[in-house]
Design a protein around this motif. Structure first.
Motif, mmCIF file in Angstrom:
data_model
loop_
_atom_site.group_PDB
_atom_site.id
_atom_site.type_symbol
_atom_site.label_atom_id
_atom_site.label_comp_id
_atom_site.label_asym_id
_atom_site.label_seq_id
_atom_site.Cartn_x
_atom_site.Cartn_y
_atom_site.Cartn_z
ATOM 1 N N MET A 154 0.832 -1.157 -0.160
ATOM 2 C CA MET A 154 -0.156 -0.190 0.033
ATOM 3 C C MET A 154 1.074 1.468 0.019
ATOM 4 S SD MET A 154 -2.771 -1.495 0.289
ATOM 5 C CE MET A 154 -3.698 0.321 0.030
ATOM 6 N N PHE A 155 2.173 0.730 0.494
ATOM 7 C CA PHE A 155 2.852 1.979 0.831
ATOM 8 C C PHE A 155 3.351 2.646 -0.125
ATOM 9 C CE2 PHE A 155 7.027 3.749 2.324
ATOM 10 C CZ PHE A 155 6.114 4.957 2.987
ATOM 11 N N ALA A 156 3.867 1.991 -0.721
ATOM 12 C CA ALA A 156 4.880 2.086 -2.260
ATOM 13 C C ALA A 156 3.966 3.125 -3.205
ATOM 14 C CB ALA A 156 5.333 1.037 -2.991
ATOM 15 N N PRO A 157 2.668 2.336 -3.629
ATOM 16 C CA PRO A 157 2.441 2.959 -4.869
ATOM 17 C C PRO A 157 1.603 4.359 -4.632
ATOM 18 C CG PRO A 157 1.004 1.117 -4.000
ATOM 19 C CD PRO A 157 2.317 0.792 -3.775
ATOM 20 N N ALA A 158 2.140 4.654 -2.876
ATOM 21 C CA ALA A 158 0.876 5.551 -2.074
ATOM 22 C C ALA A 158 1.903 6.754 -2.942
ATOM 23 C CB ALA A 158 0.667 5.307 -1.040
ATOM 24 N N ILE A 159 3.095 6.420 -1.603
ATOM 25 C CA ILE A 159 4.410 7.413 -2.176
ATOM 26 C C ILE A 159 5.071 7.511 -4.069
ATOM 27 C CG2 ILE A 159 4.793 7.035 0.089
ATOM 28 C CD1 ILE A 159 7.536 5.762 -0.600
ATOM 29 N N GLY A 160 4.401 6.969 -4.507
ATOM 30 C CA GLY A 160 5.299 7.555 -6.143
ATOM 31 C C GLY A 160 5.141 8.686 -6.605
ATOM 32 N N PRO A 161 4.268 9.143 -6.008
ATOM 33 C CA PRO A 161 4.388 10.413 -6.899
ATOM 34 C C PRO A 161 5.233 11.814 -6.322
ATOM 35 C CG PRO A 161 1.468 9.422 -6.635
ATOM 36 C CD PRO A 161 2.477 8.933 -6.376
ATOM 37 N N LEU A 316 0.979 13.453 -0.458
ATOM 38 C CA LEU A 316 2.109 12.627 0.283
ATOM 39 C C LEU A 316 1.712 11.938 1.962
ATOM 40 C CD1 LEU A 316 4.538 10.734 1.215
ATOM 41 C CD2 LEU A 316 5.389 13.476 2.137
ATOM 42 N N PRO A 317 0.650 12.937 2.702
ATOM 43 C CA PRO A 317 0.095 12.516 3.908
ATOM 44 C C PRO A 317 -0.860 11.543 3.686
ATOM 45 C CG PRO A 317 -0.010 15.226 3.601
ATOM 46 C CD PRO A 317 0.305 14.228 2.548
ATOM 47 N N GLY A 318 -1.518 11.383 2.639
ATOM 48 C CA GLY A 318 -2.939 10.345 2.374
ATOM 49 C C GLY A 318 -1.826 8.862 2.387
ATOM 50 N N GLY A 319 -0.738 9.429 1.230
ATOM 51 C CA GLY A 319 -0.029 8.287 0.927
ATOM 52 C C GLY A 319 0.705 7.273 1.804
ATOM 53 N N ILE A 320 1.324 8.094 2.838
ATOM 54 C CA ILE A 320 2.201 7.211 4.120
ATOM 55 C C ILE A 320 0.880 7.335 4.878
ATOM 56 C CG2 ILE A 320 3.666 8.275 6.138
ATOM 57 C CD1 ILE A 320 4.271 10.252 5.016
ATOM 58 N N LEU A 321 0.407 7.486 5.180
ATOM 59 C CA LEU A 321 -0.722 6.439 6.281
ATOM 60 C C LEU A 321 -1.803 6.069 5.442
ATOM 61 C CD1 LEU A 321 -2.437 7.671 8.562
ATOM 62 C CD2 LEU A 321 -4.445 8.580 7.667
ATOM 63 N N ASN A 322 -1.583 5.656 4.096
ATOM 64 C CA ASN A 322 -2.633 4.250 3.877
ATOM 65 C C ASN A 322 -2.100 3.194 4.120
ATOM 66 O OD1 ASN A 322 -2.690 2.795 0.634
ATOM 67 N ND2 ASN A 322 -4.788 3.461 1.786
ATOM 68 N N GLY A 323 -0.119 3.308 3.655
ATOM 69 C CA GLY A 323 0.506 2.860 4.360
ATOM 70 C C GLY A 323 0.658 1.976 5.698
ATOM 71 N N PHE A 324 0.290 3.212 6.632
ATOM 72 C CA PHE A 324 0.293 2.379 7.363
ATOM 73 C C PHE A 324 -0.604 2.154 8.237
ATOM 74 C CE2 PHE A 324 4.837 4.803 7.071
ATOM 75 C CZ PHE A 324 5.433 4.307 8.235
ATOM 76 N N MET A 325 -1.466 2.615 7.823
ATOM 77 C CA MET A 325 -2.967 1.959 7.985
ATOM 78 C C MET A 325 -3.461 0.285 7.689
ATOM 79 S SD MET A 325 -4.953 4.164 10.023
ATOM 80 C CE MET A 325 -6.882 3.740 8.962
ATOM 81 N N SER A 326 -2.799 -0.345 6.750
ATOM 82 C CA SER A 326 -3.158 -1.508 6.507
ATOM 83 C C SER A 326 -3.011 -2.906 8.065
ATOM 84 C CB SER A 326 -1.849 -2.326 5.703
ATOM 85 O OG SER A 326 -1.965 -3.726 5.349
ATOM 86 N N PRO A 327 -1.839 -2.721 8.715
ATOM 87 C CA PRO A 327 -1.421 -3.121 9.560
ATOM 88 C C PRO A 327 -2.325 -3.461 11.117
ATOM 89 C CG PRO A 327 0.455 -2.076 9.975
ATOM 90 C CD PRO A 327 0.069 -2.508 8.600
ATOM 91 N N VAL A 328 -2.685 -1.836 10.813
ATOM 92 C CA VAL A 328 -3.757 -1.094 11.904
ATOM 93 C C VAL A 328 -5.228 -2.068 11.971
ATOM 94 C CG1 VAL A 328 -5.022 0.600 12.843
ATOM 95 C CG2 VAL A 328 -2.144 0.785 12.596
ATOM 96 N N LEU A 371 -9.134 15.999 2.026
ATOM 97 C CA LEU A 371 -9.724 14.848 1.265
ATOM 98 C C LEU A 371 -9.232 13.900 0.984
ATOM 99 C CD1 LEU A 371 -11.724 17.368 -0.437
ATOM 100 C CD2 LEU A 371 -12.953 16.174 1.678
ATOM 101 N N HIS A 372 -8.524 13.540 0.491
ATOM 102 C CA HIS A 372 -7.268 13.116 0.195
ATOM 103 C C HIS A 372 -6.631 12.245 1.179
ATOM 104 C CE1 HIS A 372 -3.474 11.126 -1.305
ATOM 105 N NE2 HIS A 372 -3.707 10.592 -2.070
ATOM 106 N N ILE A 373 -6.368 12.559 2.715
ATOM 107 C CA ILE A 373 -6.475 11.892 3.641
ATOM 108 C C ILE A 373 -8.081 11.049 3.714
ATOM 109 C CG2 ILE A 373 -6.290 12.127 5.943
ATOM 110 C CD1 ILE A 373 -4.139 14.339 5.557
ATOM 111 N N PHE A 374 -8.851 11.290 4.036
ATOM 112 C CA PHE A 374 -10.351 11.126 4.343
ATOM 113 C C PHE A 374 -10.209 9.638 3.379
ATOM 114 C CE2 PHE A 374 -10.891 13.933 7.095
ATOM 115 C CZ PHE A 374 -11.116 13.459 8.101
ATOM 116 N N LEU A 375 -9.793 10.455 2.217
ATOM 117 C CA LEU A 375 -9.929 8.541 0.757
ATOM 118 C C LEU A 375 -9.659 7.411 0.560
ATOM 119 C CD1 LEU A 375 -11.413 7.930 -1.938
ATOM 120 C CD2 LEU A 375 -9.623 9.413 -3.089
ATOM 121 N N MET A 376 -7.897 8.101 1.494
ATOM 122 C CA MET A 376 -7.356 6.656 1.314
ATOM 123 C C MET A 376 -7.636 5.848 3.197
ATOM 124 S SD MET A 376 -4.932 6.691 -0.897
ATOM 125 C CE MET A 376 -6.444 6.968 -2.073
#
Length: 483
Positions: A154-161, A316-328, A371-376
């Motif tokens: 989840m983290f890799a494609p999210a921080i790509g941009p 970036l904020p939404g991408g990072i949060l999306n990656g770390f939300m997976s184990p949570v 909005l991007h954070i909440f979408l992620m």
């Protein structure tokens, strides 16, 4: 006898050098999945550099995902034909060749070919990674390891941009690939030194007809959507023929799989309702996230005239949060089940997409970030719980088929979502420009793009509403009943 077998298995597991093997996969997987979205932030520059249309440049994403969608089901057979080392080294060689070709690409056509070569490497790597991890780690460690892999996925494609935006701000787009290339080489060296053969080679019969039908089926459908996005129109013969070929091939593929004793992809998994519902929700989630990740950079750069780096920072904020939300979300799923995650997640995604459908040049940057954070967050609440719950309902003998089906349809969903979003955006642009008095006015061009992006988000909103309705039927699978 069973106890002796388990003890022998544990002894074999202790002999594996798990850390370097895992590290090799994580590095390669991260860079491979990073490639899925790394170019999104550079699309605006590539449109100008190569003098192409937005509907053409989207093939860099669609072609990559389509290749994955075609090859992932085939890779399940390859796992039983070739050793772990052979497949890992082969996947890395394809990835390195693709990355090097992209770094040197003088034209759009060469870059597109490079992306396809990269996708071949990733298509071999992903199933191999999951299969190897299940074999070298004992059951009590798999949860944390899969959570780590989920974070990478989840983290890799999210921080790509964001990373590519930083590169483009200081260097040319070629350096996106030059900087990633050494990591693939490092992963290959680690694999050559540390990778071990952990799978059992059975060499089952390969059904060529199924492979052909799968290729034409998924390829025809996605090509049809993509061709319509290139301006052909839904009524053109090219689009109609492609879609007809795709649908007919998929129907024949389905019939053949259901009639075979050892199908390439066992579609009997769909008789389990929670698995089917999980596939639908994954499909919708992937369409949503991939279409949004190609729309937002275009909106931020072309609509709001932001630099590539600034656009990357906003995402970036939404991408990072999306990656770390997976184990949570994995821990919350174990405690509360899918219902209290998936349904609220779909509600969040639906509300966010409704708000995105009203974005304009006057929309505040802080609102876009929020909005991007909440979408992620919403997407992370949907995809992992829906996938895990669906696989939990399958008997153990269906696990490989269920995983293959989900992985394949996720890639196809991403390709279709991207193609349809670009199609709708292009149609919205043309509709807007047809009603203006001065088409050459730069302001009208920006407004037309904004109108097209709004229409694309309306499409995503409709899809999410369908997903929300489906989510209302989800219920927890009692794993203990299967033991």
């Amino acid at each position: 006898m069973q106890a002796q077998t388990q003890e022998k298995t544990q002894q074999e597991q202790r002999q594996y050098r798990t850390f370097p093997i895992l590290l090799s996969f994580l590095i390669a997987g991260f860079i491979g999945l990073f490639s899925e979205t790394a170019l999104n932030i550079a699309l605006n520059d590539l449109i100008q550099i190569f003098a192409i249309q937005p509907s053409t440049v989207q093939w860099l994403t669609t072609g990559y995902l389509l290749t994955l969608g075609i090859l992932v089901p085939v890779s399940g057979l390859l796992l039983q034909w070739f050793t772990t080392r052979q497949l890992f080294i082969t996947s890395l060689i394809f990835s390195i060749i693709g990355m090097l070709t992209a770094a040197l690409a003088p034209s759009f056509e060469v870059l597109l070919v490079a992306r396809v070569i990269q996708a071949i490497g990733t298509a071999l790597l992903l199933p191999l990674m999951f299969n190897t991890i299940l074999l070298i780690f004992p059951i009590h460690k798999r949860g944390s390891i899969m959570g780590l892999i989920g974070l990478v996925i989840m983290f890799a494609p999210a921080i790509g941009p964001t990373i590519s935006g930083l590169v483009i701000a200081n260097l040319s787009w070629h350096w996106i690939f030059w900087l990633a290339l050494p990591f693939f080489v490092l992963s290959l060296i680690c694999g050559i030194v540390f990778m071990e053969n952990v799978s059992t080679i059975t060499k089952p019969k390969i059904d060529i007809v199924s492979i052909i039908l799968s290729t034409f089926g998924f390829g025809g459908v996605v090509y049809g959507f993509s061709a319509s996005g290139e301006g052909e129109g839904w009524g053109s013969s090219k689009v109609i023929i492609a879609l007809l070929v795709g649908v007919i091939a998929l129907i024949l593929f389905t019939i053949r799989q259901l009639s075979m004793q050892q199908p390439m992809m066992n579609l009997r998994t769909f008789k389990f309702p929670m698995f089917t519902l999980g596939v639908i929700l994954l499909f919708i989630g992937m369409m949503t996230i991939l279409s949004s990740m190609i729309m937002l950079p275009l909106y931020l750069q072309s609509g709001l005239a932001l630099s590539a780096f600034a656009a990357g920072l906003i995402l970036l904020p939404g991408g990072i949060l999306n990656g770390f939300m997976s184990p949570v979300m994995g821990r919350l799923f174990d405690k509360y089940g899918p219902k209290w995650l998936v349904i609220p997640g779909m509600v969040i995604v639906t509300i966010v997409l409704w708000l995105f459908s009203g974005v304009s040049m006057d929309t505040a940057i802080t609102l876009i970030v929020a909005l991007h954070i909440f979408l992620m967050i919403g997407v992370s609440m949907i995809m992992m719980p829906a996938q895990t719950n669906g696989l939990n309902q399958l008997p153990p003998q269906f696990y490989p088929d269920g995983t293959a089906i989900m992985n394949t349809l996720q890639q196809v969903a991403g390709a279709i979502g991207t193609a349809v979003a670009i199609t709708i955006m292009s149609a919205g642009q043309k509709s807007y420009m047809s009603n203006v008095t001065n088409p050459n006015d730069p302001l009208n061009a920006v407004n037309s793009l904004n109108a097209g992006i709004q229409d694309a988000f309306v499409f995503a909103l409709i899809v999410s509403v369908i997903g929300l309705i489906c989510a209302l039927f989800i219920k927890r699978v009692n794993v203990e009943q299967k033991n």
